[in-house]
Design a protein around this motif. Structure first.
Motif, mmCIF file in Angstrom:
data_model
loop_
_atom_site.group_PDB
_atom_site.id
_atom_site.type_symbol
_atom_site.label_atom_id
_atom_site.label_comp_id
_atom_site.label_asym_id
_atom_site.label_seq_id
_atom_site.Cartn_x
_atom_site.Cartn_y
_atom_site.Cartn_z
ATOM 1 N N ASN A 281 10.665 9.048 -34.557
ATOM 2 C CA ASN A 281 9.493 8.321 -35.036
ATOM 3 C C ASN A 281 8.868 7.458 -33.943
ATOM 4 O OD1 ASN A 281 9.604 9.279 -37.720
ATOM 5 N ND2 ASN A 281 11.203 7.790 -38.213
ATOM 6 N N LEU A 282 9.653 7.201 -32.875
ATOM 7 C CA LEU A 282 9.158 6.362 -31.787
ATOM 8 C C LEU A 282 8.989 7.146 -30.491
ATOM 9 C CD1 LEU A 282 11.252 3.102 -32.392
ATOM 10 C CD2 LEU A 282 8.921 3.616 -33.145
ATOM 11 N N ASN A 283 9.163 8.472 -30.545
ATOM 12 C CA ASN A 283 8.915 9.313 -29.360
ATOM 13 C C ASN A 283 7.444 9.259 -28.944
ATOM 14 O OD1 ASN A 283 11.083 12.269 -29.561
ATOM 15 N ND2 ASN A 283 11.600 10.121 -29.450
ATOM 16 N N THR A 284 7.221 9.543 -27.661
ATOM 17 C CA THR A 284 5.874 9.927 -27.247
ATOM 18 C C THR A 284 5.810 11.423 -27.504
ATOM 19 O OG1 THR A 284 5.906 8.254 -25.499
ATOM 20 C CG2 THR A 284 4.224 9.980 -25.347
ATOM 21 N N PRO A 285 5.147 11.859 -28.585
ATOM 22 C CA PRO A 285 5.325 13.235 -29.068
ATOM 23 C C PRO A 285 4.706 14.293 -28.161
ATOM 24 C CG PRO A 285 3.747 12.057 -30.427
ATOM 25 C CD PRO A 285 4.296 11.057 -29.479
ATOM 26 N N ASN A 286 5.313 15.483 -28.220
ATOM 27 C CA ASN A 286 4.835 16.623 -27.438
ATOM 28 C C ASN A 286 3.464 17.087 -27.917
ATOM 29 O OD1 ASN A 286 7.358 16.877 -26.043
ATOM 30 N ND2 ASN A 286 8.213 17.884 -27.855
ATOM 31 N N GLY A 287 2.704 17.581 -26.967
ATOM 32 C CA GLY A 287 1.403 18.158 -27.320
ATOM 33 C C GLY A 287 0.350 17.786 -26.299
ATOM 34 N N THR A 288 -0.803 18.445 -26.428
ATOM 35 C CA THR A 288 -1.931 18.123 -25.559
ATOM 36 C C THR A 288 -2.917 17.268 -26.332
ATOM 37 O OG1 THR A 288 -1.697 20.159 -24.278
ATOM 38 C CG2 THR A 288 -3.844 19.066 -24.219
ATOM 39 N N MET A 289 -3.068 16.041 -25.881
ATOM 40 C CA MET A 289 -4.032 15.114 -26.452
ATOM 41 C C MET A 289 -5.186 14.960 -25.461
ATOM 42 S SD MET A 289 -0.884 14.661 -27.679
ATOM 43 C CE MET A 289 0.089 13.480 -26.741
ATOM 44 N N ILE A 290 -6.150 14.112 -25.794
ATOM 45 C CA ILE A 290 -7.208 13.812 -24.843
ATOM 46 C C ILE A 290 -7.438 12.303 -24.797
ATOM 47 C CG2 ILE A 290 -8.363 16.013 -25.357
ATOM 48 C CD1 ILE A 290 -10.639 14.308 -26.632
ATOM 49 N N VAL A 291 -8.014 11.850 -23.701
ATOM 50 C CA VAL A 291 -8.435 10.454 -23.615
ATOM 51 C C VAL A 291 -9.572 10.253 -24.611
ATOM 52 C CG1 VAL A 291 -9.511 8.701 -22.157
ATOM 53 C CG2 VAL A 291 -7.733 10.203 -21.214
ATOM 54 N N MET A 292 -9.357 9.327 -25.571
ATOM 55 C CA MET A 292 -10.329 9.103 -26.632
ATOM 56 C C MET A 292 -11.110 7.800 -26.485
ATOM 57 S SD MET A 292 -7.882 10.229 -29.825
ATOM 58 C CE MET A 292 -9.098 9.745 -31.038
ATOM 59 N N GLN A 293 -10.470 6.818 -25.832
ATOM 60 C CA GLN A 293 -11.072 5.486 -25.769
ATOM 61 C C GLN A 293 -10.431 4.706 -24.629
ATOM 62 O OE1 GLN A 293 -10.830 3.480 -29.582
ATOM 63 N NE2 GLN A 293 -11.058 1.451 -28.665
ATOM 64 N N LYS A 294 -11.203 3.794 -24.019
ATOM 65 C CA LYS A 294 -10.688 2.939 -22.949
ATOM 66 C C LYS A 294 -11.067 1.483 -23.242
ATOM 67 C CE LYS A 294 -11.450 4.232 -18.732
ATOM 68 N NZ LYS A 294 -12.206 4.621 -17.529
ATOM 69 N N ASP A 295 -10.067 0.597 -23.185
ATOM 70 C CA ASP A 295 -10.305 -0.832 -23.402
ATOM 71 C C ASP A 295 -9.575 -1.637 -22.329
ATOM 72 O OD1 ASP A 295 -11.834 -0.844 -25.924
ATOM 73 O OD2 ASP A 295 -10.006 0.065 -26.753
ATOM 74 N N PRO A 296 -10.257 -2.537 -21.633
ATOM 75 C CA PRO A 296 -9.585 -3.369 -20.627
ATOM 76 C C PRO A 296 -8.427 -4.168 -21.207
ATOM 77 C CG PRO A 296 -11.947 -3.508 -20.379
ATOM 78 C CD PRO A 296 -11.706 -2.784 -21.657
ATOM 79 N N ILE A 297 -8.572 -4.581 -22.458
ATOM 80 C CA ILE A 297 -7.483 -5.270 -23.164
ATOM 81 C C ILE A 297 -7.371 -4.661 -24.556
ATOM 82 C CG2 ILE A 297 -6.634 -7.446 -24.098
ATOM 83 C CD1 ILE A 297 -8.097 -8.905 -21.893
ATOM 84 N N GLY A 298 -6.185 -4.170 -24.880
ATOM 85 C CA GLY A 298 -5.961 -3.556 -26.180
ATOM 86 C C GLY A 298 -5.051 -4.400 -27.054
ATOM 87 N N ASP A 299 -5.287 -4.352 -28.354
ATOM 88 C CA ASP A 299 -4.461 -5.077 -29.324
ATOM 89 C C ASP A 299 -3.402 -4.126 -29.868
ATOM 90 O OD1 ASP A 299 -3.335 -6.546 -31.342
ATOM 91 O OD2 ASP A 299 -5.232 -7.181 -32.226
ATOM 92 N N PHE A 300 -2.143 -4.428 -29.589
ATOM 93 C CA PHE A 300 -1.039 -3.562 -29.992
ATOM 94 C C PHE A 300 -0.172 -4.200 -31.073
ATOM 95 C CE2 PHE A 300 -2.448 -2.027 -25.968
ATOM 96 C CZ PHE A 300 -2.416 -0.640 -26.115
ATOM 97 N N SER A 301 -0.730 -5.099 -31.826
ATOM 98 C CA SER A 301 0.014 -5.735 -32.911
ATOM 99 C C SER A 301 0.416 -4.687 -33.937
ATOM 100 C CB SER A 301 -0.853 -6.803 -33.582
ATOM 101 O OG SER A 301 -1.251 -7.776 -32.635
#
Length: 397
Positions: A281-301
């Motif tokens: 459940n906490l893996n960085t899962p396998n697959g091909t994703m794409i860059v969807m968004q870029k933020d200089p500061i992200g909220d990871f709460s």
């Protein structure tokens, strides 16, 4: 003898009457021939009908006419002089007579739920004028849902960027008809296909990553298209965009590093800490994703895991499942050594900034080596679907 004389008198009277009748008929025939000879009529005594014939399509009094259907006025045995088509507000609809003057066609799209009136005139090969008048009404749909298109005009995107058309205001029932209205043109040959991800979204992607520098034009002639279920397209859509340089990120999670490739060659390599190996459940899962968004500061709460008000720099979103590439100096001790994140790719701040500056929307991010696979629940999961399956998701296959 008196009887005999009486008979002769009767015969003479009859002969006189016949002579008068014959003279009357002769005079009558002589008068009709002269009128016909002057060209004023026919042997039947009336004018000859004009040779020219005007025909309108749609026909007079037609209803529920699709506004995308052409309006045409044609003539036989003559040439068109003038045509006027007006809407119910009296505004003229643009149109033009063909070079041979045998037809007129509108050059302006009609509106939904309106009445249009036309007047046409023509001159026949016999020199006689004819005129045609009529009116029709266009379809008034139950609903006209809007649609959106991405990428937008003049964007420069990565080599994995799909084209996406969404219908946020309702489901598309007749997918085949809608798909026929979509067109993709490229500056170089590119094999690709449309696929319906669900009833409100159809995407186009190439079989393999786009060639760098490709110019792409997309047209969606959706106005007036029957979506089914009483819905018709509200407006046409179009976009022109460019594919940027070829940059691909590759993360093999057990290696604890993130490699960046340009045109197939290693461009940069950064130590990383990826999702926890022991917990799928906490893996960085396998697959091909794409860059969807870029933020200089992200909220990871994430209250579910007990942390709030967590801000990280240089955040690059690669899914809506929760995965990012970002700085995490608090996890410095494990970066390049152990996978301890909750699914993100953690980088040192300087490396995160360098990658952030190099990334553009649509860059592919390929992850391998994990216990879990990326589920097809993110907004962009096009590259998780094998090509053969993708093609079958077209409504025209």
């Amino acid at each position: 003898m008196r009887l005999s004389t009486g008979r002769r008198t009767v015969r003479r009277n009859r002969t006189g009457i016949l002579a008068i009748l014959f003279l009357t008929l002769a005079l009558a025939v002589g008068c009709t021939s002269e009128t016909a000879g002057s060209g004023s009529g026919s042997g039947g005594g009336g004018d000859a009908p004009p040779k020219a014939k005007l025909v309108a399509q749609p026909a007079a009094d037609a209803t529920d006419v699709l506004p995308t259907d052409p309006v045409t006025i044609t003539v036989t045995e003559g040439t068109i002089d003038a045509v006027t088509l007006t809407n119910d507000e009296g505004k003229a609809v643009k149109g033009a007579v063909a070079a041979d003057k045998l037809s007129w066609t509108n050059a302006e799209t009609l509106g939904f739920g309106k009445k249009y009136s036309y007047t046409a005139s023509a001159t026949g090969s016999d020199g006689k004028k004819v005129e045609l008048k009529g009116a029709f009404t266009t379809l008034k749909p139950a609903k006209t849902p809007r649609a959106t298109i991405n990428p937008g005009d003049n964007a420069t995107v990565g080599v994995a960027m799909p084209i996406s058309i969404k219908f946020p205001e309702g489901k598309v029932v007749d997918k085949a008809t809608v798909e026929k209205a979509l067109k993709v043109e490229t500056s170089v040959p590119v094999e690709g296909s449309w696929a319906w991800l669900h009833d409100q979204q159809v995407d186009w992607r190439p079989k393999v990553y786009w060639p760098a520098g490709t110019k792409v034009t997309v047209t969606a002639k959706l106005y007036g298209v029957n979506y089914g279920g009483g819905a018709f397209g509200k407006a046409d859509l179009s976009t022109k965009f460019t594919i940027g340089r070829n940059q691909v990120v590759k993360v093999n999670t057990p290696d604890h590093k993130m490699n960046v490739y340009r045109d197939g060659k290693l461009f940069a390599s950064y130590p990383s800490s990826n999702g926890k190996d022991a917990d799928p459940n906490l893996n960085t899962p396998n697959g091909t994703m794409i860059v969807m968004q870029k933020d200089p500061i992200g909220d990871f709460s994430n209250p579910r895991y007990g942390y709030t008000n967590v801000k990280k720099k240089w955040a690059v979103r690669i899914s809506n499942h929760g995965e990012f590439i970002h700085e995490n100096e608090e996890n410095r001790a494990n970066i390049g050594k152990a996978n301890t994140s909750h699914g993100c790719v953690n980088l040192l701040e300087a490396d995160a900034k360098a990658y952030f500056d190099s990334a553009i929307i649509g860059d592919p991010v390929e992850v391998t080596g994990s216990q879990a696979n990326m589920p097809a629940t993110s907004d962009v999961y096009d590259w998780l679907i094998p090509w053969a399956q993708w093609q079958k998701m077209s409504a025209l296959k």
